[in-house]
Design a protein around this motif. Structure first.
Motif, PDB file in Angstrom:
ATOM      1  N   ALA A  10       0.835  -1.208   0.000  1.00 49.02           N
ATOM      2  CA  ALA A  10       0.000   0.000   0.000  1.00 49.02           C
ATOM      3  C   ALA A  10       0.868   1.257   0.000  1.00 49.02           C
ATOM      4  CB  ALA A  10      -0.932  -0.002   1.198  1.00 49.02           C
ATOM      5  N   ALA A  11       1.950   1.240   0.758  1.00 47.03           N
ATOM      6  CA  ALA A  11       2.854   2.402   0.794  1.00 47.03           C
ATOM      7  C   ALA A  11       3.509   2.604  -0.560  1.00 47.03           C
ATOM      8  CB  ALA A  11       3.900   2.217   1.878  1.00 47.03           C
ATOM      9  N   ALA A  12       3.920   1.534  -1.212  1.00 44.87           N
ATOM     10  CA  ALA A  12       4.533   1.642  -2.531  1.00 44.87           C
ATOM     11  C   ALA A  12       3.523   2.178  -3.538  1.00 44.87           C
ATOM     12  CB  ALA A  12       5.058   0.288  -2.978  1.00 44.87           C
ATOM     13  N   TYR A  13       2.291   1.723  -3.455  1.00 43.97           N
ATOM     14  CA  TYR A  13       1.235   2.184  -4.355  1.00 43.97           C
ATOM     15  C   TYR A  13       0.968   3.676  -4.138  1.00 43.97           C
ATOM     16  CZ  TYR A  13      -3.402   2.503  -6.513  1.00 43.97           C
ATOM     17  OH  TYR A  13      -4.468   2.868  -7.276  1.00 43.97           O
ATOM     18  N   ALA A  14       0.932   4.093  -2.897  1.00 41.59           N
ATOM     19  CA  ALA A  14       0.645   5.486  -2.569  1.00 41.59           C
ATOM     20  C   ALA A  14       1.773   6.417  -3.010  1.00 41.59           C
ATOM     21  CB  ALA A  14       0.398   5.637  -1.075  1.00 41.59           C
ATOM     22  N   CYS A  15       2.987   5.905  -3.131  1.00 46.75           N
ATOM     23  CA  CYS A  15       4.132   6.729  -3.505  1.00 46.75           C
ATOM     24  C   CYS A  15       4.370   6.762  -5.009  1.00 46.75           C
ATOM     25  CB  CYS A  15       5.386   6.229  -2.794  1.00 46.75           C
ATOM     26  SG  CYS A  15       5.299   6.456  -1.011  1.00 46.75           S
ATOM     27  N   THR A  16       3.500   6.142  -5.795  1.00 48.97           N
ATOM     28  CA  THR A  16       3.643   6.134  -7.239  1.00 48.97           C
ATOM     29  C   THR A  16       3.298   7.511  -7.785  1.00 48.97           C
ATOM     30  OG1 THR A  16       2.989   3.822  -7.269  1.00 48.97           O
ATOM     31  CG2 THR A  16       2.898   4.996  -9.355  1.00 48.97           C
ATOM     32  N   ASN A  17       4.118   7.989  -8.731  1.00 48.95           N
ATOM     33  CA  ASN A  17       3.870   9.294  -9.328  1.00 48.95           C
ATOM     34  C   ASN A  17       2.663   9.254 -10.251  1.00 48.95           C
ATOM     35  OD1 ASN A  17       6.075  10.479  -8.130  1.00 48.95           O
ATOM     36  ND2 ASN A  17       7.448   9.982  -9.805  1.00 48.95           N
ATOM     37  N   LEU A  18       1.896  10.322 -10.230  1.00 48.85           N
ATOM     38  CA  LEU A  18       0.803  10.487 -11.172  1.00 48.85           C
ATOM     39  C   LEU A  18       1.329  11.233 -12.389  1.00 48.85           C
ATOM     40  CD1 LEU A  18      -2.046  11.543  -8.730  1.00 48.85           C
ATOM     41  CD2 LEU A  18      -1.523   9.271  -9.599  1.00 48.85           C
ATOM     42  N   ALA A  19       0.736  10.988 -13.539  1.00 47.86           N
ATOM     43  CA  ALA A  19       1.147  11.665 -14.757  1.00 47.86           C
ATOM     44  C   ALA A  19       0.910  13.175 -14.617  1.00 47.86           C
ATOM     45  CB  ALA A  19       0.375  11.115 -15.945  1.00 47.86           C
ATOM     46  N   THR A  20       1.812  13.953 -15.187  1.00 50.45           N
ATOM     47  CA  THR A  20       1.690  15.410 -15.141  1.00 50.45           C
ATOM     48  C   THR A  20       1.702  15.965 -16.558  1.00 50.45           C
ATOM     49  OG1 THR A  20       4.074  15.763 -14.986  1.00 50.45           O
ATOM     50  CG2 THR A  20       2.848  15.570 -12.913  1.00 50.45           C
ATOM     51  N   LEU A  21       1.105  17.128 -16.727  1.00 51.28           N
ATOM     52  CA  LEU A  21       1.060  17.792 -18.029  1.00 51.28           C
ATOM     53  C   LEU A  21       1.262  19.279 -17.816  1.00 51.28           C
ATOM     54  CD1 LEU A  21       0.491  17.356 -21.090  1.00 51.28           C
ATOM     55  CD2 LEU A  21      -1.897  17.902 -20.585  1.00 51.28           C
ATOM     56  N   ASP A  22       2.185  19.869 -18.572  1.00 54.91           N
ATOM     57  CA  ASP A  22       2.458  21.302 -18.518  1.00 54.91           C
ATOM     58  C   ASP A  22       2.382  21.863 -19.932  1.00 54.91           C
ATOM     59  OD1 ASP A  22       3.127  21.636 -15.684  1.00 54.91           O
ATOM     60  OD2 ASP A  22       4.862  20.388 -16.156  1.00 54.91           O
ATOM     61  N   LEU A  23       1.926  23.106 -20.053  1.00 55.23           N
ATOM     62  CA  LEU A  23       1.832  23.769 -21.348  1.00 55.23           C
ATOM     63  C   LEU A  23       2.815  24.918 -21.411  1.00 55.23           C
ATOM     64  CD1 LEU A  23      -2.075  23.912 -21.658  1.00 55.23           C
ATOM     65  CD2 LEU A  23      -0.512  22.097 -22.405  1.00 55.23           C
ATOM     66  N   SER A  24       3.369  25.176 -22.600  1.00 60.65           N
ATOM     67  CA  SER A  24       4.338  26.261 -22.761  1.00 60.65           C
ATOM     68  C   SER A  24       3.696  27.622 -22.530  1.00 60.65           C
ATOM     69  CB  SER A  24       4.969  26.204 -24.157  1.00 60.65           C
ATOM     70  OG  SER A  24       3.960  26.328 -25.153  1.00 60.65           O
ATOM     71  N   SER A  25       2.391  27.704 -22.701  1.00 61.24           N
ATOM     72  CA  SER A  25       1.671  28.943 -22.452  1.00 61.24           C
ATOM     73  C   SER A  25       0.338  28.598 -21.807  1.00 61.24           C
ATOM     74  CB  SER A  25       1.429  29.697 -23.769  1.00 61.24           C
ATOM     75  OG  SER A  25       0.684  30.867 -23.531  1.00 61.24           O
ATOM     76  N   GLY A  26      -0.098  29.425 -20.886  1.00 68.51           N
ATOM     77  CA  GLY A  26      -1.363  29.190 -20.208  1.00 68.51           C
ATOM     78  C   GLY A  26      -2.534  29.895 -20.851  1.00 68.51           C
ATOM     79  N   SER A  27      -2.254  30.715 -21.885  1.00 66.87           N
ATOM     80  CA  SER A  27      -3.338  31.418 -22.561  1.00 66.87           C
ATOM     81  C   SER A  27      -2.914  31.761 -23.977  1.00 66.87           C
ATOM     82  CB  SER A  27      -3.719  32.689 -21.803  1.00 66.87           C
ATOM     83  OG  SER A  27      -2.637  33.598 -21.808  1.00 66.87           O
ATOM     84  N   GLY A  28      -3.909  32.016 -24.813  1.00 65.93           N
ATOM     85  CA  GLY A  28      -3.633  32.386 -26.197  1.00 65.93           C
ATOM     86  C   GLY A  28      -4.903  32.440 -27.007  1.00 65.93           C
ATOM     87  N   ALA A  29      -4.752  32.831 -28.243  1.00 65.65           N
ATOM     88  CA  ALA A  29      -5.881  32.995 -29.156  1.00 65.65           C
ATOM     89  C   ALA A  29      -6.160  31.698 -29.905  1.00 65.65           C
ATOM     90  CB  ALA A  29      -5.556  34.109 -30.147  1.00 65.65           C
ATOM     91  N   PRO A  30      -7.360  31.545 -30.445  1.00 64.54           N
ATOM     92  CA  PRO A  30      -7.666  30.373 -31.266  1.00 64.54           C
ATOM     93  C   PRO A  30      -6.656  30.243 -32.407  1.00 64.54           C
ATOM     94  CG  PRO A  30      -9.674  31.597 -30.814  1.00 64.54           C
ATOM     95  CD  PRO A  30      -8.524  32.428 -30.325  1.00 64.54           C
ATOM     96  N   GLY A  31      -6.224  29.009 -32.692  1.00 66.86           N
ATOM     97  CA  GLY A  31      -5.253  28.744 -33.751  1.00 66.86           C
ATOM     98  C   GLY A  31      -3.804  28.836 -33.300  1.00 66.86           C
ATOM     99  N   MET A  32      -3.560  29.319 -32.069  1.00 65.34           N
ATOM    100  CA  MET A  32      -2.193  29.454 -31.565  1.00 65.34           C
ATOM    101  C   MET A  32      -1.574  28.082 -31.278  1.00 65.34           C
ATOM    102  SD  MET A  32      -0.997  31.214 -28.002  1.00 65.34           S
ATOM    103  CE  MET A  32      -0.233  29.941 -27.035  1.00 65.34           C
TER     104      MET A  32
END
Length: 186
Positions: A10-32
């Motif tokens: 259970a401890a090993a399971y709890a210490c497993t990393n969850l997938a992460t996602l980051d974007l180069s920009s947090g905002s922008g116009a359509p088509g960017m």
């Protein structure tokens, strides 16, 4: 011995990393265009980037590296109205969502002059973009994790209680009564 193995697992399971996602920009116009980077995905397996939901329009199809990392270039849909959205990275292994997925990152679409939406309209983003991206309950990961946490909490409290009771019992057994002083009679 089985309890020790269960607690360790259970401890090993709890210490497993969850997938992460980051974007180069947090905002922008359509088509960017923007770059999405991620980590802790199942290594060498396909990942799909979706717009605003688990099953939303596909922005990119990529494969995670042998270390579980990913990098992809995608574009904000040209039909996106100003407002808050979410980019979702999904990964399916043998027909089931991979552990720790989906990963999410928010993105704000801005209109001309940087204007943002005041409220949801037809085709506009969800009021709470993360609400529409809950992990599928059919995978059982979130429910199973909650059940495991509750079971471990009850087990831990029980073990503490039994340990405390044993300690008190042992202390009482080891106490030697001290005789009262004897009064001398005159």
């Amino acid at each position: 011995m089985a309890a020790i193995a269960a607690v360790t697992a259970a401890a090993a399971y709890a210490c497993t990393n969850l997938a992460t996602l980051d974007l180069s920009s947090g905002s922008g116009a359509p088509g960017m265009s923007f770059t999405a980077t991620g980590s802790s995905f199942t290594p060498s397996a396909p990942v799909v980037l979706h717009w605003n939901s688990l099953t939303g329009p596909v922005l990119a199809n990529i494969h995670a590296s042998s270390s579980g990392a990913l990098t992809a270039t995608a574009k904000v849909p040209s039909t996106a109205l100003p407002g808050d959205y979410v980019v979702v990275a999904t990964q399916t292994i043998k027909g089931q969502p991979a552990f720790g997925t989906p990963a999410r990152a928010t993105f704000q679409v801005v209109g001309p002059g940087g204007a943002t939406a005041g409220g949801a309209q037809n085709g506009a983003p969800a009021t709470n973009p993360l609400a529409s991206v809950a992990t599928s309950s059919s995978s059982g990961v979130s429910g199973g994790l909650l059940a495991a946490t509750i079971i471990l909490a009850v087990l831990g409290i029980s073990l503490f209680g039994f340990g405390a009771a044993g300690y008190v019992r042992q202390r009482r057994k080891s106490e030697v009564p001290v005789p009262a002083p004897v009064k001398k009679q005159k």
